[in-house]
Write an enzyme that holds these catalytic residues in place. Structure first.
Site, mmCIF file in Angstrom:
data_model
loop_
_atom_site.group_PDB
_atom_site.id
_atom_site.type_symbol
_atom_site.label_atom_id
_atom_site.label_comp_id
_atom_site.label_asym_id
_atom_site.label_seq_id
_atom_site.Cartn_x
_atom_site.Cartn_y
_atom_site.Cartn_z
ATOM 1 N N GLU A 224 37.292 29.532 33.989
ATOM 2 C CA GLU A 224 36.763 30.147 32.757
ATOM 3 C C GLU A 224 37.964 30.557 31.910
ATOM 4 O O GLU A 224 38.858 31.249 32.397
ATOM 5 C CB GLU A 224 35.896 31.364 33.094
ATOM 6 C CG GLU A 224 35.419 32.182 31.897
ATOM 7 C CD GLU A 224 34.600 31.375 30.881
ATOM 8 O OE1 GLU A 224 33.552 30.853 31.245
ATOM 9 O OE2 GLU A 224 35.062 31.267 29.710
ATOM 10 N N GLU B 19 20.815 28.950 32.945
ATOM 11 C CA GLU B 19 21.333 30.321 32.997
ATOM 12 C C GLU B 19 20.502 31.267 32.122
ATOM 13 O O GLU B 19 20.363 32.440 32.434
ATOM 14 C CB GLU B 19 22.810 30.356 32.590
ATOM 15 C CG GLU B 19 23.052 29.858 31.173
ATOM 16 C CD GLU B 19 24.539 29.836 30.769
ATOM 17 O OE1 GLU B 19 25.407 30.104 31.602
ATOM 18 O OE2 GLU B 19 24.804 29.527 29.586
ATOM 19 N N HIS C 233 36.533 26.625 39.562
ATOM 20 C CA HIS C 233 36.069 27.144 38.274
ATOM 21 C C HIS C 233 37.248 27.638 37.436
ATOM 22 O O HIS C 233 38.108 28.343 37.938
ATOM 23 C CB HIS C 233 35.085 28.293 38.512
ATOM 24 C CG HIS C 233 34.425 28.780 37.266
ATOM 25 N ND1 HIS C 233 34.373 30.099 36.907
ATOM 26 C CD2 HIS C 233 33.793 28.103 36.270
ATOM 27 C CE1 HIS C 233 33.719 30.225 35.759
ATOM 28 N NE2 HIS C 233 33.362 29.030 35.353
HETATM 29 C C1 NOJ Z 1 28.936 30.294 31.009
HETATM 30 C C2 NOJ Z 1 28.620 29.103 31.857
HETATM 31 O O1 NOJ Z 1 27.671 28.288 31.236
HETATM 32 C C3 NOJ Z 1 28.135 29.624 33.189
HETATM 33 O O2 NOJ Z 1 27.702 28.548 33.991
HETATM 34 C C4 NOJ Z 1 29.239 30.397 33.847
HETATM 35 O O3 NOJ Z 1 28.769 30.948 35.052
HETATM 36 C C5 NOJ Z 1 29.734 31.532 32.949
HETATM 37 N N1 NOJ Z 1 29.989 31.053 31.633
HETATM 38 C C6 NOJ Z 1 31.020 32.155 33.476
HETATM 39 O O4 NOJ Z 1 32.078 31.283 33.326
HETATM 40 CA CA CA Z 2 26.905 28.553 28.868
#
Ligand code: NOJ
Ligand code: CA
Length: 688
Positions: A394, A487, A392
């Site tokens: 971010e 989500e 991941h």
């Molecule tokens: C938004 C993403 O759509 C989600 O899947 C992720 O867990 C969070 N950001 C954190 O990066």
């Molecule tokens: Ca998102």
């Protein structure tokens, strides 16, 4: 259903004001056009100059869809390129080729089109010239501007693209806005309304003409070094949509120099909503793959250290609830291996999540793991189990911070045998103030894709630029978000996504390309994982369990998550469907569907004789008789059916699933019964 309901009389009153050209001018343009038609002759584009301005028109079966729509550009420090134009030449070509995708909704794609190239020049100084290129396909049209290198136009800054879509009819539109503050990430619920009342729109924009005869989808293809296209709506004044490009921090839209080509502006056309999907128009307008060895690119299903963060049982940051620990990751790897799932996503493994991570983009390291996460050890462990760790990344929109580390990070992942990344861009503008969809960001996303290809890494991008068919050129561009996913069912307002949501997505956002929606929540009331009943104001998936299964077939993605906590799958017979369902397809077909109401899709698995069916509905229960004539005639199949169980209902009783088996053949008419907010998933295997 429900939705935005303006009064039709009000709309019609404003429509009267819509004429940007007199009827005489419109007729004159129609008279003068140079046209090109699709191979089947149904879709026709005309191009003409009238009083020095360049226009195009579009019709299908002789019925006008776009009235004369103007073309042109505004530049910084240079005159507008729109007036005093003349046509200096035309050229025609025909193309018919069938090409193969390494993965996709369909294995083979036919690109059959007629092309018209119209060369245009200014009559007065600076005498700039360009080609307006149109391709007419049976499933729609595309056009773009091509600027040759020339004395009158070298370096430039486009401040506005003047392309119009002058709708002949106040079509019904399914849309999300593009100009709301803090909503730049496309994660909104869809509305439907007459197009004339919309003030700003993201593409794909899906519309149906008022006579019900034609579905039109405006989008773009091959966005490489340009700003993303949104549409400025008519604001109750007319039916005229205009291109609205996402800006750099200083308001520039596109910086470049000739020779230069814009992305394609595309209009997909179909008689029925069901005929819109699978959509290949955009793929045909992207260049072929630049990756010759695609053996490392593989669709897969995955689980992840992820839902726990969204329902608050784990954290991304360090501390007692840290999700990305070595031990926890091993548990997920073991679960994936035991169930034939290819990958394990691990979020929160890297330093930078402590504190307010959304506002702290520069704190993220993309190589340094938290002390309780043994990255090399886990990479080895996963490999020994035949499972891939999805790394991941971010960024919180910190592009400079990410690009500074990217090369070293990707090289490190590659050296550890890690070949998939899920990235994230939780932000509306970059810290420098560029729009999330500006040329600056388009360039960034492309650079990531190129670097990933170099290190044999597959990408799953969240908060992405919208999909314009990049996967044809870079088949390591697997999936992306770019819409409201699962989500929101953990923490979104309005109680989560409404039951109609996915039936809107299918005919809008999903026409652009795959989505990492992350289906498969089994603990629909989010009780088991959290150990307490959900409070009424808290959101949860507003579907039945069978619908969560159906989404694996309905929502196409080559990376498909089993999103729930692994413990919520243990002892659940319905989990067998997630184990069995394919993620790569020989062919796909939408059997029936109505936007915002229901969808029935069948797909044939690649390198297998299995077929899968997914059917979903909105809040209304529905029954369908589905002819199984897609199956091979004369062959018997076992249908493993996962249907809504007795009394199932998304609102009151989401969990019952009825699993049954029966023998069927291509002549069978299968009764498919969907509960309110329900769905059905079926696997068809040739009987032994
Ligand atoms: C938004 C993403 O759509 C989600 O899947 C992720 O867990 C969070 N950001 C954190 O990066
Ligand atoms: Ca998102």
């Amino acid at each position: 259903m429900k939705m935005y309901a303006p009064s039709w009389t009000r709309v019609m009153a404003f429509a009267a004001l819509s004429a940007t050209l007199t009827a005489t001018a419109t007729a004159a343009i129609a008279q003068d056009t140079i046209s090109v038609a699709s191979p089947d002759g149904r879709n026709k584009v005309g191009v003409a100059v009238h009083e020095g301005k360049l226009y195009y028109i579009l019709s299908r079966d002789g019925a006008s869809l776009l009235l004369p729509s103007m073309l042109g550009f505004e530049f910084k420090g240079a005159p507008t390129l729109r007036d005093g134009l003349r046509i200096t030449g035309t050229k025609r070509a025909t193309h018919d080729e069938t090409w193969t995708q390494p993965w996709g909704e369909v294995a083979r794609v036919r690109d059959h089109h007629n092309e018209l190239r119209v060369s245009v020049a200014e009559t007065a100084a600076p005498g700039r010239s360009f080609d307006f290129v149109v391709r007419a396909f049976n499933d729609g049209i595309g056009f773009r501007y091509e600027f040759p290198a020339q004395a009158g136009l070298g370096e430039f800054v486009i401040t506005d693209e003047l392309t119009q879509f002058n709708l002949a009819d106040d079509a019904k539109a399914w849309w999300i806005p593009s100009n709301r503050p803090r909503l730049d990430r496309s994660e909104m619920l869809y509305s439907s309304s007459p197009v004339s009342v919309i003030d700003s729109i993201q593409t794909p924009l899906t519309m149906q003409t008022r006579d019900g005869k034609t579905f039109m989808v405006i989008h773009e293809a091959n966005l490489v070094d340009y700003a993303r296209m949104n549409l400025a709506g008519p604001r109750m004044e007319s039916r005229l949509l205009r291109v609205a490009l996402a800006p750099w921090q200083n308001g520039d839209k596109v910086r470049g120099h000739t020779p230069f080509m814009t992305p394609w502006r595309t209009i997909q056309l179909a008689d029925r909503a069901a005929d819109l999907s699978p959509s290949v128009l955009g793929l045909n307008l992207n260049p072929p793959s630049v990756i010759s060895d695609v053996s490392w690119i593989k669709p897969m299903k995955y689980v992840g250290i992820w839902w726990g963060m969204h329902i608050n049982t784990m954290t991304w940051n360090s501390g007692p609830k840290h999700g990305a620990t070595t031990e926890n990751t091993k548990r997920y790897i073991d679960f994936a291996a035991a169930n034939g799932l290819g990958g394990v996503l691990v979020e929160g493994w890297n330093v930078g999540w402590d504190g307010n991570w959304i506002n702290n983009a520069n704190a993220f390291s993309f190589t340094q793991a938290y002390p309780d996460y043994d990255l090399p050890g886990l990479a080895k462990y996963a490999q020994s189990k035949g499972v891939k760790i999805i790394v991941h990344n971010e960024t919180s929109g910190g592009i400079v911070n990410y690009e500074r580390q990217m090369e070293a990070a990707f090289a490190m992942y590659h050296s550890l045998g890690l070949d998939a990344i899920k990235s994230g861009y939780v932000t509306d503008t970059t810290p420098e103030g560029n729009s999330h969809h500006s040329q600056f960001m388009v360039r960034h996303y492309r650079k990531v894709l190129e670097t990933a290809a170099k290190y044999h890494i597959m990408m799953d991008v969240h908060e992405p630029i919208h999909d314009t068919g990049e996967r044809r050129t870079y088949p390591n561009m697997m999936s992306r978000e770019g819409a409201r996913g699962q989500e929101y069912n953990a923490w979104g307002g309005e109680g989560g996504n409404p039951p109609e949501h996915e039936t809107n997505l299918y005919f809008t956002r999903l026409l652009a390309g795959p989505m990492d929606f992350t289906p498969g929540i089994f603990d629909l009331l989010i009780e088991r994982g959290t150990g307490r009943p959900r409070r009424p104001e808290e959101s949860h998936p507003r579907t039945t369990l069978a619908k969560q299964l159906a989404l694996y077939v309905v929502i196409y993605s080559p990376l498909q998550m089993a999103a729930d906590l692994p413990e919520n799958y243990v002892g659940k017979p319905a989990f067998q469907f997630i184990r069995d369902v394919a993620v790569d397809w020989e062919t796909s077909k939408t059997i029936d569907g109505a936007i915002g109401d229901y969808v029935i899709v069948v797909r044939k698995a690649k390198n297998s004789n299995d077929w899968f069916l997914g059917a979903i509905t909105d809040e209304q229960g529905r029954t369908f008789n589905v002819p199984l004539n897609f199956l091979t005639p004369g062959r018997k199949y076992t249908a493993e059916i996962y249907a809504d169980g007795p009394g199932a209902n998304w609102a009151t009783n989401p969990l019952p699933v009825a699993i049954s088996k029966r023998t069927v053949e291509s002549s069978t008419n299968l009764s498919v019964v969907l509960a309110p907010g329900g769905g059905q998933a079926i696997r068809f295997t040739p009987a032994k």
